[in-house]
Write an enzyme that holds these catalytic residues in place. Structure first.
Site, PDB file in Angstrom:
ATOM      1  CE1 TYR A   1      49.654  44.166  44.325  1.00  0.00           C
ATOM      2  CE2 TYR A   1      48.029  42.447  44.684  1.00  0.00           C
ATOM      3  CZ  TYR A   1      48.974  43.056  43.875  1.00  0.00           C
ATOM      4  OH  TYR A   1      49.217  42.553  42.625  1.00  0.00           O
ATOM      5  CB  SER A   2      46.530  48.897  50.530  1.00  0.00           C
ATOM      6  OG  SER A   2      45.442  48.508  49.729  1.00  0.00           O
ATOM      7  CD  GLU A   3      43.784  47.216  53.557  1.00  0.00           C
ATOM      8  OE1 GLU A   3      43.809  47.991  54.515  1.00  0.00           O
ATOM      9  OE2 GLU A   3      43.624  47.581  52.378  1.00  0.00           O
ATOM     10  CB  THR A   4      46.594  40.060  51.588  1.00  0.00           C
ATOM     11  OG1 THR A   4      47.523  40.623  50.649  1.00  0.00           O
ATOM     12  CG2 THR A   4      46.319  38.624  51.207  1.00  0.00           C
TER      13      THR A   4
ATOM     14  CG  HIS B   1      40.766  47.265  48.178  1.00  0.00           C
ATOM     15  ND1 HIS B   1      41.313  47.671  49.376  1.00  0.00           N
ATOM     16  CD2 HIS B   1      41.723  46.557  47.544  1.00  0.00           C
ATOM     17  CE1 HIS B   1      42.565  47.227  49.443  1.00  0.00           C
ATOM     18  NE2 HIS B   1      42.838  46.549  48.357  1.00  0.00           N
TER      19      HIS B   1
END
Length: 274
Positions: free
Chosen positions: A43-46, A73
């Protein structure tokens, strides 16, 4: 084995919004391990909670390629994940950008309050327009280019038409280099539908992601941008992710008595990797 939760943020539909990984117990994980987990999640961030919960909860964010100072997010997703377990209320996250309070209400809708924002001139944008395949004539002169910050730096560019925003195709490697040189996290590409409704897209090549379906950090920065231009409204709605098939809804609140920006949205669990 590290447990990774998956949430879709800024949506009530697990198939919409922006997916985020959440690791509620990252104690003992080193940087390389967190980076490897984020890359595996994809994902774009964790988000990683790196210490036992106290009044202030330390959190770190990793994209598939690098650590980032703040991610809206993933913050919303993490706050909702905590509230589902502990009940609604306020959580204060300690991020690399500063303290970020998040209030989660009884409906599990989260509102984060940004760090102190600021806005600066963008300088010459001809190179980035070329990388995007845009022309200066396609920009909206009423919303001039600026670099806006509310935890991370974003270049705001506004198109004159919705179609120009929809037709997004860019030089991935070239834009990555351009953004790294200028310490930019995303581009905030905007079309104004009305004074309170905007459609946005956020290329994120520096994180190894072509585009974010919802970007809370950029939404906060955009709120500061509108205030700087004298275009602030009490509440602003951002539509993002429509062109990716992952619709997202972000609310930006600008209070006259506080320069910080509030960003609100829902988050829901994803039962299987998206």
């Amino acid at each position: 084995m590290t447990s990774v939760l998956r949430y879709a943020a800024f949506t009530l539909d697990p198939a919409g919004g922006n997916p985020a990984g959440v690791v509620l117990d990252a104690r003992g994980l080193d940087d390389d391990t967190m980076q490897a987990i984020a890359a595996d999640v994809g994902y774009s961030e964790t988000a990683f909670l790196t210490e036992e919960a106290t009044d202030v909860q330390p959190v770190r964010y990793f994209s598939p390629k690098a650590e980032v100072p703040f991610c809206g997010h993933a913050t919303v997703a993490t706050a909702v994940a905590i509230a589902e377990r502990n009940g609604p209320g306020e959580i204060v996250f300690s991020t690399a950008a500063g303290l970020v309070p998040v209030m989660v209400d009884d409906d599990l809708r989260a509102t984060l309050t940004s760090v102190e924002p600021h806005v600066e001139e963008a300088g010459d944008i001809q190179d980035v327009l070329k990388l995007l395949g845009w022309s200066a004539e396609e920009l909206n002169p009423e919303l001039p280019p600026r670099i806006a910050y509310a935890g991370a730096r974003h270049l705001v560019l506004s198109t004159a038409t919705r179609q120009r925003l929809a037709d997004l195709e860019y030089d991935f490697d070239g834009l990555t280099a351009y953004m790294l040189e200028r310490d930019l996290t995303t581009l905030q590409l905007v079309w104004r539908e009305s004074p309170t409704v905007f459609h946005v897209r956020d290329p994120f090549p520096v994180g190894g992601v072509v585009e974010d379906p919802a970007t809370g950090a950029a939404a906060a920065a955009f709120g500061a941008y509108l205030r700087e231009l004298g275009l602030a409204q009490p509440a602003i709605t951002l539509h993002q992710g429509d062109d990716l098939g992952r619709p997202s809804l972000i609310t930006v609140e600008l209070r006259p008595d506080d320069s910080r920006v509030r960003v609100s949205g829902n988050a829901v669990p994803i039962t299987a990797p998206a």
